[in-house]
Design an enzyme around this catalytic site. Structure first.
Site, short mmCIF file in Angstrom:
data_model
loop_
_atom_site.label_atom_id
_atom_site.label_comp_id
_atom_site.label_asym_id
_atom_site.label_seq_id
_atom_site.Cartn_x
_atom_site.Cartn_y
_atom_site.Cartn_z
N SER A 15 0.79 -1.23 0.00
CA SER A 15 0.00 0.00 0.00
C SER A 15 0.82 1.27 0.00
O SER A 15 0.37 2.31 -0.49
CB SER A 15 -0.94 0.01 1.22
N HIS A 19 -5.25 -4.17 -2.09
CA HIS A 19 -5.05 -3.09 -3.06
C HIS A 19 -5.01 -3.61 -4.50
O HIS A 19 -4.56 -2.89 -5.40
CB HIS A 19 -3.78 -2.32 -2.73
N LYS A 64 -11.87 -0.72 -1.00
CA LYS A 64 -10.94 0.05 -1.84
C LYS A 64 -11.49 0.14 -3.25
O LYS A 64 -12.37 0.95 -3.51
CB LYS A 64 -9.54 -0.56 -1.73
#
Length: 415
Positions: A206, A234, A264
């Site tokens: 990240s 992610h 996300k």
């Protein structure tokens, strides 16, 4: 007198020697330049108004700014299709699950989302948790490994899961399969027979935007019969058919546990594990963060399901994101900035903590929200601005971001 309740009024001379001192805690964080506050936004979109921390008062929003600091990569948190699915689930099923899923909080919305996640991750079954943090902590502790081998830059939720599992934790050098192999060989020589080993790694890191060499990690793990768990927080939704790096590399049959988030690229809330049927059956019985938490709110589950559908079927969302990534990377590189990473996360590394903080403030003055990231979140000497573009940023938004970096960097002598 029997039954008399002692007074709790200790008076002005009360002994506080066994209490806490939050004033000193906060003052220390401020003096160490580690203090953070909350700054509300008016909307979760590519452009938003922010307010200084209002404490307990109403926020007072300022001018609109361009947000390059969110993980809402596909811009789906404000997508009309996702909003409609959210509202429909709230109306039909309820605003909340009302109980743990092992009691009465398990709904058809949850099951539909899990079927779609399992299909996207090419796994037998998936299980949804209330957050990504709860997913990692719950899964790692439920596996109860004797030893975990963890990448040195893994997410905090993995680190905390290792601590709470009480497993012996061996930290290996970042994205270094040879270091992992050496650590496993040493453990075996020191008497690691009859132990259960778990290898833990993010797929996309990240803060660095780099990608773990998952195939090489699997090679090492298979040599020793260890299990592999990959955190796709992610990456989920950003690759073909809504998958992550594991799908991009075709490693579903070699990664035992695929973890990810719904908060996300999928723009909602929650986390998930995808794997075998028997793994999921074990986790729903043994993962305390699942067993003792109210089920994910049905509107959030429905939002994530619709966002996953969009991510899988609407290639334009992904194409716009990667076009913005390429434009930013090329533009920043041509200015002389050092840009790390291989994904949608673009760390602009300036090194010095003070320089990074100053650059973040200058960007804010030019209506670009891209805060500085400094130690201890990242290693000393690698302070950076972490840029996270969205599919919903326009070309004009991206160019405004580049112009702000040009002006701010020149003024500070960074380029």
């Amino acid at each position: 007198m029997s039954g008399e309740v002692p007074s709790t009024d200790a008076g002005p001379e009360a002994d506080t020697s066994h209490g806490f001192d939050p004033d000193t805690w906060v003052a220390t964080r401020k003096s160490d330049d580690l203090y953070r506050d909350l700054q509300p936004v008016d909307t979760v979109t590519a452009r938003a108004q922010m307010a200084p921390d209002p404490k307990g008062s109403e926020p007072e929003y300022g001018d609109e700014q361009i947000v390059f600091a969110a993980n809402n990569y596909l811009g789906l948190a404000h997508d009309e299709r996702v909003q409609a699915a959210t509202a429909e689930a709230a109306r039909k099923v309820g605003a909340g699950a009302g109980a743990s899923r092992l009691v009465t909080g398990d709904t058809g919305v949850h099951r539909a989302l899990e079927r779609d996640l399992a299909d996207a991750k090419r796994a037998e079954r998936a299980l949804v948790f209330s957050s990504g943090y709860a997913t990692n902590v719950g899964a790692i502790t439920a596996l109860d490994p004797n030893v975990v081998f963890s990448d040195e830059l893994n997410h905090a939720s993995i680190i905390d899961g290792c601590r709470l599992s009480e497993a012996e934790t061996v930290v290996y050098d970042h994205c270094d399969p040879e270091a992992l192999a050496a650590a496993m060989a040493l453990r075996e020589r020191e008497g690691g027979d009859n132990e259960q080993w778990l290898v833990l790694t993010d797929s996309v890191f990240s803060m660095g935007g780099d990608v773990a060499p998952i195939a090489d990690i699997c090679d090492v793990a298979e040599r020793y019969g260890a299990w592999v768990m990959v955190d796709e927080a992610h990456a989920t939704g950003l690759y073909e058919s809504g998958g992550g790096i594991v799908q991009r590399e075709g490693l579903e049959d070699r990664v035992h546990i695929q973890m990810g988030t719904l908060s996300k690229a999928l723009g909602s809330q929650g986390g998930y594990v995808a794997g075998s049927e028997v793994l999921v059956e074990h986790l729903l019985n043994a993962a305390r963060t699942f067993v003792f938490s109210t089920g994910l709110a049905p509107p959030a589950a429905s939002a994530a399901r619709e966002a996953l559908r969009v991510a899988r079927e609407d290639e334009r969302q992904r194409e716009r994101l990667w076009a913005n990534v390429d434009r930013l990377r090329d533009g920043l590189g041509s200015m002389g900035y050092e840009v790390w990473g291989d994904t949608q996360i673009l760390p602009v590394v300036v090194g010095d903590r003070a320089d990074a903080l100053a650059l973040g403030e200058r960007l804010r003055e030019h209506d670009v929200i891209a805060p500085a990231i400094r130690p201890p979140t990242v290693l000393e000497g690698t302070s950076r601005i972490r840029i996270a573009p969205m599919a919903t940023h326009t070309t004009e938004d991206v160019d405004a971001c580049l112009a702000a970096f040009q002006t701010a960097g020149s003024a500070l002598g960074l380029i």
